[in-house]
Write an enzyme that holds these catalytic residues in place. Structure first.
Site, short mmCIF file in Angstrom:
data_model
loop_
_atom_site.label_atom_id
_atom_site.label_comp_id
_atom_site.label_asym_id
_atom_site.label_seq_id
_atom_site.Cartn_x
_atom_site.Cartn_y
_atom_site.Cartn_z
N GLY A 47 -11.57 113.96 8.64
CA GLY A 47 -11.22 112.76 7.88
C GLY A 47 -12.87 112.37 9.01
N GLN A 52 -18.77 105.72 11.17
CA GLN A 52 -19.53 106.54 12.37
C GLN A 52 -20.72 107.65 11.17
OE1 GLN A 52 -15.72 108.95 12.04
NE2 GLN A 52 -16.03 109.93 13.51
N CYS A 94 -12.09 114.38 17.01
CA CYS A 94 -13.34 112.68 16.08
C CYS A 94 -14.77 113.68 16.65
CB CYS A 94 -13.10 111.41 17.04
SG CYS A 94 -14.31 110.20 16.42
N LEU A 95 -15.18 113.31 15.10
CA LEU A 95 -16.37 113.96 15.22
C LEU A 95 -17.56 112.87 16.10
CD1 LEU A 95 -15.90 115.05 11.25
CD2 LEU A 95 -16.38 116.75 13.34
N HIS A 136 -6.35 106.44 12.58
CA HIS A 136 -7.70 107.07 12.97
C HIS A 136 -9.03 106.40 12.30
CE1 HIS A 136 -9.96 109.69 15.93
NE2 HIS A 136 -10.87 109.45 14.52
N HIS A 140 -11.80 103.20 13.01
CA HIS A 140 -13.22 103.27 13.37
C HIS A 140 -13.73 102.23 12.57
CE1 HIS A 140 -14.11 106.97 15.31
NE2 HIS A 140 -13.76 107.54 13.84
NI NI Z 1 -12.75 109.66 14.56
#
Ligand code: NI
Length: 168
Positions: A47, A52, A94-95, A136, A140
């Site tokens: 995701g 992000q 998470c990236l 999640h 963000h």
């Molecule tokens: Ni994330």
């Protein structure tokens, strides 16, 4: 990729921005969503939220399939908890917080509303991994991160480790 997208990493303060609602469903929205999917696949994420990649609009891409062939795009997603007593614990990654996994407990009985890339409205009750992932990613959009669910001491430790890692 049309937009030069890079993933912001914790503790970048831009990750704390609250995203604004998408009101224009134009070509540039579609291009951004496709670029986000491309980046998400490249980084092997399930995701990605626009926040992000430093685009502060309510746009999310997800693919939870094993085959990585089922892209989903959610615009202006929001959810309502149907059953407060029903929860699901999952080890999340998470990236924007690379290399860390945390077990997080979230409600697993939710009603989700969103718009597609054309602006059409949809409603569904996601289950399992999709419920976890969508919550999640919505976090963000609110400027909230996985690390906000752990203790302040642990959060500080993750921050130090990552800052050190980026400096290399
Ligand atoms: Ni994330």
């Amino acid at each position: 990729m049309v937009n030069e997208l890079k993933i912001l990493k914790f503790p970048d303060p831009r990750l704390r921005t609250v995203a604004s609602k998408v009101t224009k469903f134009d070509k540039s929205l579609e291009i951004l969503a496709n670029d986000m999917l491309e980046l998400m696949y490249k980084e092997n994420g399930i995701g990605l939220a626009a926040t992000q990649v430093n685009h502060h609009i309510r746009l999310i891409t997800i693919d939870i399939s094993e085959e990585r062939d089922s892209p989903m795009i959610f615009v202006n997603p929001e959810f309502e908890i149907i059953n407060e007593d029903s929860h699901l614990s999952f080890e999340e990654g998470c990236l924007s917080v690379p290399g860390f996994n945390e077990e997080i407990t979230r409600p697993d009985n939710i009603k989700l509303k969103w718009q597609d890339i054309k602006g059409e409205e949809h409603e569904d009750m996601p289950s399992g991994l999709l419920t976890v992932c969508i919550q999640h990613e919505i976090d963000h959009l609110e400027g909230k991160l996985m690390v906000d669910y752990v203790s302040p001491i642990k959060r500080e430790r993750i921050k130090k480790k990552l800052t050190k890692m980026y400096a290399k």
